[in-house]
Design a protein around this motif. Structure first.
Motif, PDB file in Angstrom:
ATOM      1  N   SER A   5      32.453  28.577  58.432  1.00  0.00           N
ATOM      2  CA  SER A   5      32.497  28.724  56.978  1.00  0.00           C
ATOM      3  C   SER A   5      31.463  29.731  56.486  1.00  0.00           C
ATOM      4  O   SER A   5      31.560  30.233  55.376  1.00  0.00           O
ATOM      5  CB  SER A   5      32.271  27.374  56.288  1.00  0.00           C
ATOM      6  OG  SER A   5      30.960  26.900  56.555  1.00  0.00           O
ATOM      7  N   ARG A  10      35.678  33.944  52.008  1.00  0.00           N
ATOM      8  CA  ARG A  10      35.929  32.838  51.084  1.00  0.00           C
ATOM      9  C   ARG A  10      36.914  33.301  50.008  1.00  0.00           C
ATOM     10  O   ARG A  10      36.671  34.286  49.315  1.00  0.00           O
ATOM     11  CB  ARG A  10      34.623  32.396  50.417  1.00  0.00           C
ATOM     12  CG  ARG A  10      33.625  31.741  51.347  1.00  0.00           C
ATOM     13  CD  ARG A  10      32.199  31.841  50.813  1.00  0.00           C
ATOM     14  NE  ARG A  10      32.082  31.469  49.407  1.00  0.00           N
ATOM     15  CZ  ARG A  10      31.757  30.250  48.975  1.00  0.00           C
ATOM     16  NH1 ARG A  10      31.548  29.286  49.844  1.00  0.00           N
ATOM     17  NH2 ARG A  10      31.651  30.000  47.686  1.00  0.00           N
ATOM     18  N   CYS A  41      40.809  32.791  56.569  1.00  0.00           N
ATOM     19  CA  CYS A  41      39.872  32.667  55.458  1.00  0.00           C
ATOM     20  C   CYS A  41      39.593  31.200  55.145  1.00  0.00           C
ATOM     21  O   CYS A  41      40.280  30.305  55.621  1.00  0.00           O
ATOM     22  CB  CYS A  41      40.424  33.366  54.211  1.00  0.00           C
ATOM     23  SG  CYS A  41      40.758  35.126  54.439  1.00  0.00           S
ATOM     24  N   VAL A  44      38.455  28.024  48.813  1.00  0.00           N
ATOM     25  CA  VAL A  44      37.476  27.355  47.957  1.00  0.00           C
ATOM     26  C   VAL A  44      38.184  27.000  46.646  1.00  0.00           C
ATOM     27  O   VAL A  44      38.615  27.895  45.911  1.00  0.00           O
ATOM     28  CB  VAL A  44      36.264  28.258  47.671  1.00  0.00           C
ATOM     29  CG1 VAL A  44      35.288  27.560  46.727  1.00  0.00           C
ATOM     30  CG2 VAL A  44      35.565  28.642  48.975  1.00  0.00           C
TER      31      VAL A  44
END
Length: 241
Positions: A5, A10, A41, A44
Motif C-alpha cells: 500500500s 492510490r 492500484c 481509497v
C-alpha cells in the motif's frame, strides 16, 4: 513487498449513499474496486459525508481518481438559462427516474472538488457515466436534463437511440461510433472491424453531455448525435502516465 500500500498508486473513489435499516450507509460498486485492484492500484474510498469536500487535500498522495455512477448532478450547477421543459415534464422525469433524480449536493460538492483538483494538479482522472458529466460541468459544460424529452423525441425514428432500458438493466446495448485517431480508437483497435469504427456499449443513463466544455474533444458518438466519450488533448499523455 512488505507493504504494497505504500508503493502502489492510490486511486480515489467517492461512495454513494443509501438507506439500510433506517440508517444511511455508504457504498461503492465492487466492479469498480476490482478494476482498480486488477490494474495494480490501491482503491481509497472517499466517504460521501458532510464536510469531506473541505478535506480533499488530506487524502494525498492522490495518484488517480475514478468517478462513476450516482444521482443526477444538481442542475443549478450548469443550467444558466431556464429549462425549456414544463413543470409537468419535469415531474414526469422525476417519477420515471426516481432513484436518479434525488439530488445529492454533498456528493456533487466532493466530486466537483476532486475533478478541479485533478485538473489543477495534473492528476489522472477517469470518469464513467456520471463521472464524465461531473468533469464536463466542472469545466463549464452543460447537460441534457433528460435525453428522451430533449433529444430523442425531437429526432426521426430511424435516428433515435435508446439510452436506458429498465427491463434489461445489464443487457441493454447500443452502437457508438468512435472518432478516428482518438484515444478510444487506440484502446479498442483490436475490437474494430477494419474501417468500421462502431462498437457496442452498455448503457444506463437518462442524461448526457449537451455542450462540451471548451478544453475537451469528443471521442465517440451515438447514432442520435449524443457525445458518448471525450478527453483533454492537452492533458492526455500516456508516456508521462
Amino acid at each position: 513487498m512488505e507493504n504494497l500500500s505504500q508503493i502502489l498508486p492510490r486511486v480515489l473513489v467517492v461512495s454513494r449513499r443509501t438507506v439500510r435499516k433506517n440508517k444511511f450507509v455508504d457504498f461503492v460498486g465492487e466492479y469498480h474496486l476490482d478494476l482498480i485492484v486488477r490494474y495494480g492500484c490501491v482503491p481509497v474510498i472517499v466517504p460521501r459525508v458532510t464536510g469531506v469536500h473541505m478535506l480533499l487535500d488530506s487524502f494525498k498522495p492522490i495518484h488517480g481518481v475514478l468517478l462513476c455512477e450516482g444521482e443526477d448532478i444538481d442542475p443549478s450547477l450548469y443550467e444558466s438559462e431556464i429549462s425549456s421543459l414544463s413543470p409537468e415534464e419535469l415531474q414526469e422525469i422525476r417519477d420515471t427516474h426516481a432513484s436518479d433524480t434525488a439530488i445529492d449536493k454533498e456528493k456533487d460538492s466532493i466530486e466537483l472538488g476532486l475533478a478541479k483538483l485533478c485538473l489543477e494538479q495534473n492528476i489522472p482522472y477517469l470518469g464513467i457515466c456520471r463521472g464524465s458529466q461531473i468533469l464536463n460541468v466542472a469545466c463549464g459544460g452543460t447537460l441534457y436534463l433528460d435525453l428522451e424529452k430533449e433529444l430523442t423525441n425531437k429526432l426521426p425514428e430511424e435516428r433515435r437511440t435508446k439510452h436506458i432500458d429498465y427491463d434489461n438493466y445489464d443487457g441493454h446495448r447500443h452502437v457508438v461510433r468512435i472518432v478516428e485517431k482518438s484515444p478510444l480508437h487506440s484502446w479498442f483497435k483490436d475490437s474494430l472491424d477494419g474501417e468500421n469504427m462502431e462498437i457496442l456499449v452498455n448503457s444506463y443513463h437518462h442524461q448526457g453531455v449537451k455542450r462540451l466544455a471548451q478544453r475537451f474533444v469528443p471521442m465517440a458518438f451515438a447514432s442520435d448525435g449524443l457525445m458518448e466519450g471525450f478527453y483533454d488533448p492537452d492533458a492526455y499523455n500516456p508516456e508521462e502516465g
